[in-house]
Design a protein around this motif. Sequence first.
Motif, PDB file in Angstrom:
ATOM      1  N   LYS A 250     -72.044  52.917 -18.627  1.00  0.00           N
ATOM      2  CA  LYS A 250     -71.682  53.751 -17.489  1.00  0.00           C
ATOM      3  C   LYS A 250     -72.307  55.125 -17.615  1.00  0.00           C
ATOM      4  O   LYS A 250     -72.366  55.710 -18.688  1.00  0.00           O
ATOM      5  CB  LYS A 250     -70.164  53.884 -17.402  1.00  0.00           C
ATOM      6  N   VAL A 251     -72.786  55.652 -16.469  1.00  0.00           N
ATOM      7  CA  VAL A 251     -73.343  56.991 -16.408  1.00  0.00           C
ATOM      8  C   VAL A 251     -72.822  57.647 -15.129  1.00  0.00           C
ATOM      9  O   VAL A 251     -73.046  57.134 -14.034  1.00  0.00           O
ATOM     10  CB  VAL A 251     -74.883  56.986 -16.399  1.00  0.00           C
ATOM     11  N   ILE A 252     -72.138  58.779 -15.276  1.00  0.00           N
ATOM     12  CA  ILE A 252     -71.576  59.493 -14.129  1.00  0.00           C
ATOM     13  C   ILE A 252     -72.489  60.676 -13.822  1.00  0.00           C
ATOM     14  O   ILE A 252     -72.626  61.593 -14.630  1.00  0.00           O
ATOM     15  CB  ILE A 252     -70.152  59.991 -14.417  1.00  0.00           C
ATOM     16  N   ILE A 253     -73.100  60.646 -12.643  1.00  0.00           N
ATOM     17  CA  ILE A 253     -74.040  61.689 -12.240  1.00  0.00           C
ATOM     18  C   ILE A 253     -73.417  62.526 -11.132  1.00  0.00           C
ATOM     19  O   ILE A 253     -72.980  62.001 -10.110  1.00  0.00           O
ATOM     20  CB  ILE A 253     -75.364  61.082 -11.749  1.00  0.00           C
ATOM     21  N   GLY A 254     -73.403  63.828 -11.325  1.00  0.00           N
ATOM     22  CA  GLY A 254     -72.966  64.749 -10.294  1.00  0.00           C
ATOM     23  C   GLY A 254     -74.170  65.341  -9.581  1.00  0.00           C
ATOM     24  O   GLY A 254     -75.125  65.786 -10.229  1.00  0.00           O
ATOM     25  N   ALA A 255     -74.165  65.326  -8.260  1.00  0.00           N
ATOM     26  CA  ALA A 255     -75.296  65.834  -7.478  1.00  0.00           C
ATOM     27  C   ALA A 255     -74.774  66.530  -6.231  1.00  0.00           C
ATOM     28  O   ALA A 255     -73.676  66.236  -5.759  1.00  0.00           O
ATOM     29  CB  ALA A 255     -76.231  64.697  -7.081  1.00  0.00           C
ATOM     30  N   PHE A 256     -75.560  67.470  -5.709  1.00  0.00           N
ATOM     31  CA  PHE A 256     -75.231  68.033  -4.408  1.00  0.00           C
ATOM     32  C   PHE A 256     -75.927  67.205  -3.339  1.00  0.00           C
ATOM     33  O   PHE A 256     -77.008  66.649  -3.550  1.00  0.00           O
ATOM     34  CB  PHE A 256     -75.609  69.512  -4.300  1.00  0.00           C
ATOM     35  N   ALA A 257     -75.263  67.062  -2.190  1.00  0.00           N
ATOM     36  CA  ALA A 257     -75.798  66.236  -1.107  1.00  0.00           C
ATOM     37  C   ALA A 257     -77.128  66.817  -0.642  1.00  0.00           C
ATOM     38  O   ALA A 257     -77.211  67.982  -0.267  1.00  0.00           O
ATOM     39  CB  ALA A 257     -74.808  66.180   0.047  1.00  0.00           C
TER      40      ALA A 257
ATOM     41  N   LEU B 218     -71.835  60.837  -7.835  1.00  0.00           N
ATOM     42  CA  LEU B 218     -70.830  61.649  -7.155  1.00  0.00           C
ATOM     43  C   LEU B 218     -71.503  62.830  -6.475  1.00  0.00           C
ATOM     44  O   LEU B 218     -72.058  63.709  -7.139  1.00  0.00           O
ATOM     45  CB  LEU B 218     -69.788  62.145  -8.156  1.00  0.00           C
ATOM     46  N   GLU B 219     -71.448  62.870  -5.156  1.00  0.00           N
ATOM     47  CA  GLU B 219     -72.070  63.942  -4.382  1.00  0.00           C
ATOM     48  C   GLU B 219     -71.025  64.929  -3.886  1.00  0.00           C
ATOM     49  O   GLU B 219     -69.889  64.559  -3.606  1.00  0.00           O
ATOM     50  CB  GLU B 219     -72.828  63.372  -3.179  1.00  0.00           C
ATOM     51  N   ASP B 220     -71.442  66.185  -3.778  1.00  0.00           N
ATOM     52  CA  ASP B 220     -70.589  67.212  -3.210  1.00  0.00           C
ATOM     53  C   ASP B 220     -71.463  68.184  -2.437  1.00  0.00           C
ATOM     54  O   ASP B 220     -72.684  68.129  -2.513  1.00  0.00           O
ATOM     55  CB  ASP B 220     -69.836  67.952  -4.321  1.00  0.00           C
ATOM     56  N   GLU B 221     -70.833  69.081  -1.686  1.00  0.00           N
ATOM     57  CA  GLU B 221     -71.585  70.072  -0.929  1.00  0.00           C
ATOM     58  C   GLU B 221     -72.265  71.052  -1.869  1.00  0.00           C
ATOM     59  O   GLU B 221     -71.710  71.412  -2.918  1.00  0.00           O
ATOM     60  CB  GLU B 221     -70.664  70.819   0.030  1.00  0.00           C
TER      61      GLU B 221
ATOM     62  N   THR C 255     -70.943  73.028  -5.798  1.00  0.00           N
ATOM     63  CA  THR C 255     -71.281  72.284  -7.010  1.00  0.00           C
ATOM     64  C   THR C 255     -71.491  73.181  -8.226  1.00  0.00           C
ATOM     65  O   THR C 255     -71.062  72.849  -9.332  1.00  0.00           O
ATOM     66  CB  THR C 255     -72.529  71.416  -6.793  1.00  0.00           C
ATOM     67  N   LEU C 256     -72.152  74.311  -8.055  1.00  0.00           N
ATOM     68  CA  LEU C 256     -72.412  75.172  -9.210  1.00  0.00           C
ATOM     69  C   LEU C 256     -71.114  75.587  -9.879  1.00  0.00           C
ATOM     70  O   LEU C 256     -70.947  75.439 -11.093  1.00  0.00           O
ATOM     71  CB  LEU C 256     -73.216  76.398  -8.777  1.00  0.00           C
ATOM     72  N   GLU C 257     -70.182  76.095  -9.100  1.00  0.00           N
ATOM     73  CA  GLU C 257     -68.922  76.555  -9.675  1.00  0.00           C
ATOM     74  C   GLU C 257     -68.129  75.390 -10.271  1.00  0.00           C
ATOM     75  O   GLU C 257     -67.542  75.512 -11.357  1.00  0.00           O
ATOM     76  CB  GLU C 257     -68.091  77.267  -8.614  1.00  0.00           C
TER      77      GLU C 257
END
Length: 443
Positions: free
Chosen positions: A45-52, A78-81, A85-87
Amino acid sequence: MTATKKTRQGFSRRKVLKGGASLAIGSTLMTSLIRTTPARAAGGKVIIGAFADGGLAPFKNKIIPLAKAEGGFDVEFLEDEYGVTLEKWFADAQNSAGQYDIYLLDDPWVPQFGAAEVLEDLGAAGLDGSDKDWIAPMFDMGYWPPQSGPRVKGFESADPKLICVPFVGDLQTLTYRNDVYGNAPPATWDELIAKGKEGVAAGKIKYPVVFRGVSGGPIIASWSPILLSFGGDYFDDKWNPIFNNEAGKAAADFFVGTMKANSAAGVVEFDSDQEGAAILGGDAGAIIQYSGNAIKSDDPAASKIVGKLDFGVVPKQVKAISQMGIFIAGVPKAAPNKANAIEFLKWYTSGATQAKLAEAGSIPVKRSGFAVEKPGNRLIPVALQQLDAGCLPRPRTPDWSKVEELIGIQLNKALQAGSGGGAAMDVAAGQVKDYLTQAGYYK
């Protein structure tokens, strides 16, 4: 990075360093334990955080399924605005929360995470510069402190560590109307304006050029390739502002005067959405933009003038240099699946996978990726031309967000007036100098 993002957010260097120090004091034992990277069995498993961002579509649609098929990686994306994302990620890293294995950062954020010492040393994990296939300017952006150029206080003598690796290449190139400029892009800014005026007179377009005028990050993204092409830069090797020297003032005067006079009436309030609509809707003759918007040129759902837009290297004054802004990957020290994440990055940044990324339509981070027989979009070979012509990242400092805010405010004021760009740079240089003095840059 693609110009679809809004104004950048950031932390002050003081806040970053304070957070990093408290993290180091509070989690010494945890850090010593999690830095040991165990061997990984096949897959994981690999959880990647990215901005849309549209620039990540080829990765999501083509490479994530490939990661499962070829490497057995179960990627949770996992995408976010962009604005949060930075904070969010910085708090995750500081608190050792362990919610992500990989952060897909905007490259100006690397110094902030680097100064806080919350990312894994990927060079020590085997992702180093010995592979000469890397696009060197992209790879260098992953080091903290930087291998060359000025360093911020506290890191003058520190050994550079590779805390991030390039993930998806992105940079500014020229998009232009081939029915206005012909089969070759305008080589100079003067040619861009002159032939654009001819296009306006012929009724083909409404104005020669369009750009982002909104104060702060957006206007700086549009001004940077002009500053660089006029032979200017932001700082010398001691962090003294030089964007108000002769070249910088000439670039600013050209931007707020000639560029504004040959653009849309409301360009002072334009951000990426408005500039994109202007070129894709057929109103503008040319634009400097990142790949996320540029590749929409061939999409009938987005462009009203499919077939009339081509790509080229940015125009020059004395140089043809654009701004680079890539997606860059860092692994937090508290990543729950750290070994999987590192193995995934090794697989993903291999020449073979990067070639498939290029075939899927994204700009690769390995030079061999540009050599694929059938790249996924027409922009990819032009991106390599721009890289070879010249492409620079934003200054490598945790305080860049504040610096571009200060410059952007003054540049926007001059743009509103339609004159006084050089004087605005003097004001901004004084403000930047004062801010960096308070931050301890010159002690």
